[in-house]
Design a protein around this motif. Structure first.
Motif, PDB file in Angstrom:
ATOM      1  N   ALA A 254       0.650  -1.127   0.107  1.00 32.35           N
ATOM      2  CA  ALA A 254      -0.089   0.019  -0.228  1.00 32.35           C
ATOM      3  C   ALA A 254       0.801   1.220   0.112  1.00 32.35           C
ATOM      4  O   ALA A 254       0.333   2.382  -0.327  1.00 32.35           O
ATOM      5  N   ARG A 255       2.171   1.189   0.523  1.00 31.63           N
ATOM      6  CA  ARG A 255       3.126   2.078   0.336  1.00 31.63           C
ATOM      7  C   ARG A 255       4.069   2.050  -0.840  1.00 31.63           C
ATOM      8  O   ARG A 255       4.605   0.639  -1.034  1.00 31.63           O
ATOM      9  N   SER A 256       4.301   3.034  -1.480  1.00 25.10           N
ATOM     10  CA  SER A 256       5.263   2.687  -2.528  1.00 25.10           C
ATOM     11  C   SER A 256       6.630   2.357  -2.409  1.00 25.10           C
ATOM     12  O   SER A 256       7.397   1.976  -2.831  1.00 25.10           O
ATOM     13  N   ASP A 257       7.004   3.054  -0.998  1.00 25.69           N
ATOM     14  CA  ASP A 257       8.309   3.080  -0.358  1.00 25.69           C
ATOM     15  C   ASP A 257       8.446   1.756   0.641  1.00 25.69           C
ATOM     16  O   ASP A 257       8.486   2.216   1.808  1.00 25.69           O
ATOM     17  N   LEU A 258       8.138   0.690   0.246  1.00 21.67           N
ATOM     18  CA  LEU A 258       7.979  -0.476   1.359  1.00 21.67           C
ATOM     19  C   LEU A 258       9.175  -0.818   1.994  1.00 21.67           C
ATOM     20  O   LEU A 258      10.131  -0.688   1.512  1.00 21.67           O
ATOM     21  N   PRO A 259       9.270  -0.523   3.396  1.00 19.94           N
ATOM     22  CA  PRO A 259      10.444  -0.523   4.054  1.00 19.94           C
ATOM     23  C   PRO A 259      10.815  -1.999   4.302  1.00 19.94           C
ATOM     24  O   PRO A 259      10.185  -3.034   4.111  1.00 19.94           O
ATOM     25  N   PRO A 260      12.263  -2.151   4.746  1.00 16.23           N
ATOM     26  CA  PRO A 260      12.319  -3.609   4.795  1.00 16.23           C
ATOM     27  C   PRO A 260      11.790  -4.480   5.814  1.00 16.23           C
ATOM     28  O   PRO A 260      11.465  -3.700   6.870  1.00 16.23           O
ATOM     29  N   LEU A 261      11.927  -5.748   5.881  1.00  8.41           N
ATOM     30  CA  LEU A 261      11.165  -6.529   6.724  1.00  8.41           C
ATOM     31  C   LEU A 261      12.259  -6.884   7.880  1.00  8.41           C
ATOM     32  O   LEU A 261      13.523  -7.421   7.500  1.00  8.41           O
ATOM     33  N   ARG A 262      11.974  -6.906   9.098  1.00  5.77           N
ATOM     34  CA  ARG A 262      12.955  -7.090  10.112  1.00  5.77           C
ATOM     35  C   ARG A 262      12.176  -8.240  11.116  1.00  5.77           C
ATOM     36  O   ARG A 262      11.115  -8.110  11.154  1.00  5.77           O
ATOM     37  N   VAL A 263      12.973  -8.535  12.133  1.00  7.79           N
ATOM     38  CA  VAL A 263      12.486  -9.442  13.290  1.00  7.79           C
ATOM     39  C   VAL A 263      12.862  -8.786  14.620  1.00  7.79           C
ATOM     40  O   VAL A 263      14.069  -8.709  14.670  1.00  7.79           O
ATOM     41  N   ILE A 264      12.142  -8.236  15.233  1.00  6.09           N
ATOM     42  CA  ILE A 264      12.192  -7.497  16.643  1.00  6.09           C
ATOM     43  C   ILE A 264      11.737  -8.248  17.748  1.00  6.09           C
ATOM     44  O   ILE A 264      10.593  -8.641  17.712  1.00  6.09           O
ATOM     45  N   ASP A 265      12.683  -8.884  18.577  1.00  4.36           N
ATOM     46  CA  ASP A 265      12.118  -9.661  19.656  1.00  4.36           C
ATOM     47  C   ASP A 265      11.247 -10.711  19.329  1.00  4.36           C
ATOM     48  O   ASP A 265      10.170 -11.019  19.952  1.00  4.36           O
ATOM     49  N   GLY A 266      11.710 -11.192  18.309  1.00  4.18           N
ATOM     50  CA  GLY A 266      10.842 -12.545  17.666  1.00  4.18           C
ATOM     51  C   GLY A 266       9.579 -12.284  16.876  1.00  4.18           C
ATOM     52  O   GLY A 266       8.777 -13.165  16.543  1.00  4.18           O
ATOM     53  N   HIS A 267       9.217 -10.925  16.619  1.00  5.34           N
ATOM     54  CA  HIS A 267       7.840 -10.367  15.882  1.00  5.34           C
ATOM     55  C   HIS A 267       8.539  -9.803  14.781  1.00  5.34           C
ATOM     56  O   HIS A 267       9.494  -9.022  14.720  1.00  5.34           O
ATOM     57  N   GLU A 268       7.691  -9.984  13.698  1.00  7.87           N
ATOM     58  CA  GLU A 268       8.280  -9.198  12.339  1.00  7.87           C
ATOM     59  C   GLU A 268       7.631  -8.000  12.322  1.00  7.87           C
ATOM     60  O   GLU A 268       6.508  -7.708  12.563  1.00  7.87           O
ATOM     61  N   TYR A 269       8.504  -6.951  11.899  1.00 12.73           N
ATOM     62  CA  TYR A 269       8.158  -5.629  11.537  1.00 12.73           C
ATOM     63  C   TYR A 269       8.750  -5.026  10.241  1.00 12.73           C
ATOM     64  O   TYR A 269       9.954  -5.585   9.856  1.00 12.73           O
ATOM     65  N   TYR A 270       7.923  -4.203   9.454  1.00 13.34           N
ATOM     66  CA  TYR A 270       8.505  -3.412   8.671  1.00 13.34           C
ATOM     67  C   TYR A 270       9.147  -1.952   9.459  1.00 13.34           C
ATOM     68  O   TYR A 270       8.731  -1.772  10.329  1.00 13.34           O
ATOM     69  N   VAL A 271      10.617  -1.995   8.789  1.00 16.08           N
ATOM     70  CA  VAL A 271      11.376  -0.992   9.728  1.00 16.08           C
ATOM     71  C   VAL A 271      11.827   0.086   8.730  1.00 16.08           C
ATOM     72  O   VAL A 271      12.727  -0.214   7.831  1.00 16.08           O
ATOM     73  N   ARG A 272      11.405   1.377   8.932  1.00 14.49           N
ATOM     74  CA  ARG A 272      11.827   2.633   8.027  1.00 14.49           C
ATOM     75  C   ARG A 272      12.795   3.418   8.908  1.00 14.49           C
ATOM     76  O   ARG A 272      12.663   3.874   9.942  1.00 14.49           O
TER      77      ARG A 272
END
Length: 651
Positions: free
Chosen positions: A560-578
């Motif tokens: 939905a965003r044209s500038d999709l952030p990279p996908l990371r794992v933080i404390d065992g949970h997945e997040y997009y991180v900008r």
């Protein structure tokens, strides 16, 4: 009577929202577990749950239900949004299997036999009130060979006599010992995982108790209003929560009328926290919080905050107008002493939202907007709903005495109030327009951060900003506003789809462009030059922190965003991180200061932050579930402060 060798039972549910994940079929699960754990029935009955998403057509449901061995009993869990669909399916079923039984149960048909039988002549039985014991008795009768015209001994039902007349048996008493109902989770009655072994529902639903001591005129609550509260055991609930945790369930939602009212609710939260500490899940707990906030509620909030267990705490005010509150049977409820509670929640940094109902007898346009603006000074996320007449409620039963004029919805069977003695058609049309934008933009957190600084620095009430957006959408020639204009026109009586369309659009690139254009053309030019740079940046921060989610139908490459952030794992949970987002002001710090009443220094202070967004927002966005949407908003941390575990092949 003759013994039947074996019968098949199909239980049907359909959620209101058309979303990728299913809504949990809790009601059907209770019925199935009650039948399958019965010694007499388990060897002679097969029970299947067919759970449909909202938006599935009648034809699609018919093909799924009837292109297989037809059941002997087809039972539907009926609500206002699916009664028409289920009536159509009942008609088709009777064409295919005239001897099959069609059973309707649920809040929309309970106690409404005359109307329901008249509208849907193919229905054989209506279950009134709690259904678990009654449905088990119906299945037993079918197994034993009972005829549909010989059901006089089963309490809690309405049925048709041999001459076609409607017969309603005595009411069944409420279930005092809820432990006689087997857990649909622990017994496996509800399938919890999909073909990938992942939890298959948007949230996990859990019922910790039944009953509500209040008698609000707009509410039915399954016939449990004005009732003593009955609870499931702590041991059972703990086992259910632990099962959810092992499956990685993020959010558990309590289907109770007043969670946080009883000491046993604190015990459940203690168990939930201990389970979260062991498994990392659940991360959030939502529910209909107690109307009157006791010491138990405050202690629950404190413990949840310390444990990092998230929630949206509710102020179920419904109105700030004394006349409307009196018509609702809520005038003397302590819930209306809310100022101190909101200030405390804000100081604790906890998410809080309020509920208002527009159109109750006694309410006027001026009183409603004044109440909305007063409330918005304390909490910006206000869930506002138009009054509807629900079956078995005091408003529906006293419709004439209030002078109520109503119309049935286009896609549901709810009665939408058009006018009454204190509300004209014109009044209603004016506020319905406001409700649409209040629900879409404020309730569903399309904008979150700009409300408070706009009021403090520029003197803009929340209603003024919403009216400004509504005016712009109605009058602009910009093509970006066309989708919003169409959704707004279909909102009243159009149900959730109109709201979902607008919310999803505003969380997409074209929708954000529309918001940016409105702000640039209408809002920003009216702001004092001394405050404008900061307020413009707060608005930009609102857009930056909107959820990130894949475009429907994409396989992960689009977003939905044209500038999709990279996908990371933080404390065992997945997040997009900008990472390293540059702001002209330290917006997060200044917003925190404003919430605490600390003076803000508005000199530009270039600041870099990291924004992280929980994965999986699409389901919440298109369901219009504002309690869930807030869990997917971008959250800020100091740039470079994230400790990331990047999985192989991602990011």
């Amino acid at each position: 009577m003759t013994d039947a060798t074996h019968i098949n039972v199909t239980l049907v549910q359909q959620g209101v929202w058309d979303m990728p994940k299913e809504s949990m079929p809790l009601a059907a699960g209770f019925l199935k577990s009650m039948v399958m754990e019965d010694v007499e029935l388990r060897q002679s009955v097969t029970v299947e749950i067919c759970n449909f998403r909202g938006g599935v057509t009648h034809g699609e449901m018919a093909r799924s239900l009837f292109s297989r061995t037809l059941p002997d009993i087809l039972a539907f869990s009926v609500l206002g949004w699916n009664v028409r669909a289920f009536g159509s399916l009942a008609e088709t079923f009777k064409q295919l299997k005239p001897a099959g039984w069609v059973v309707f149960g649920g809040t929309h048909v309970s106690g409404q036999a005359d109307r329901v039988f008249r509208l849907y002549p193919e229905i054989d039985v209506i279950v009134n009130g709690e259904g678990e014991i009654t449905f088990r008795e119906l299945v037993r009768a079918r197994v034993r060979g009972a005829r549909l015209t010989d059901l006089a001994e089963i309490v809690g039902i309405s049925w048709r006599a041999a001459d076609g007349a409607s017969v309603t048996n005595a009411d069944r008493p409420r279930i005092e010992n809820l432990e006689i109902i087997p857990s649909p989770f622990l017994t496996g009655a509800i399938d919890l995982v999909d073909e990938k072994g992942e939890f298959r529902y948007d949230v996990a639903l859990i019922e910790t108790n039944r009953g509500c001591p209040y008698k609000c005129a707009f509410c039915y609550w399954g016939g449990a209003v004005g009732q003593r509260v009955r609870a499931f055991s702590r041991e059972r609930l703990r086992a259910e929560l632990e099962l959810f945790a092992k499956l990685g369930v993020h959010t558990v939602v309590a289907c109770d009328a007043n969670f946080g009212m009883l000491p046993i609710d604190l015990e459940l939260v203690d168990d939930l926290i201990e389970i979260k500490n062991r498994y990392g899940f659940p991360c959030a707990f939502e529910g209909s919080w107690a109307k009157n906030k006791s010491k138990v509620f405050y202690e629950i909030v404190r413990r949840m905050k310390e444990a990092g267990l998230r929630s949206s705490f509710t102020l179920a005010l419904q109105s700030l107008n004394p006349d409307a509150l009196e018509s609702m049977n809520r005038r003397n409820m302590k819930v209306n002493e809310w100022h101190d509670l909101v200030e405390w929640l804000n100081q604790e940094g906890l998410d809080c939202y309020a509920e208002l109902i527009w159109g109750a007898p006694g309410e006027t346009v001026d009183s409603f907007i004044e109440g909305y603006n007063e409330l918005s000074q304390y909490v910006s996320r206000i869930a506002v709903y138009p009054i509807m007449l629900l079956p078995n409620t005091a408003y529906a039963e006293n419709k004439a005495s209030h002078g109520i004029v109503a119309v049935r919805g286009d896609h549901d069977d709810f009665e939408y109030v058009l006018s009454h003695r204190s509300m004209s058609f014109e009044d209603n049309a004016r506020v319905q327009r406001f409700l649409f934008w209040a629900r879409v933009v404020a309730e569903n957190a399309v904008l979150r951060h700009c409300w408070l600084p706009l009021r403090l620095l520029a003197g803009w009430q929340q209603s003024r900003l919403l009216d400004s957006l509504a005016d712009w959408v109605d009058t602009t020639s910009c093509s970006l506003a066309a989708t919003l204009r169409e959704a707004a026109a279909r909102a009243h009586g159009g149900g959730a789809p109109a709201y979902a369309k607008a919310i999803g659009y505003l969380f997409s690139d074209p929708g954000r462009q529309a918001l940016e254009l409105w702000w640039r053309e209408v809002v920003s030019p009216q702001l004092d030059l001394a405050y404008r740079p900061f307020l413009d940046e707060v608005f930009r921060f609102d857009l930056l922190t909107q959820p990130v989610f894949p475009t429907p139908g994409s396989t992960g490459g689009g977003d939905a965003r044209s500038d999709l952030p990279p996908l990371r794992v933080i404390d065992g949970h997945e997040y997009y991180v900008r990472e390293n987002v540059l702001l002209s002001h330290d917006v997060p710090a200044l917003l925190a200061a404003s919430r605490c009443g600390v003076p803000m220094c508005l000199s530009p202070t270039p600041t870099r932050i990291d924004l992280w967004y929980r994965v999986g927002a699409l389901n919440a966005v298109i369901s219009t579930n504002h309690e869930e949407i807030v869990h997917f908003m971008g959250e800020s941390r100091t740039a470079g402060s994230l400790s990331l575990d990047v999985p192989n092949g991602i990011g």
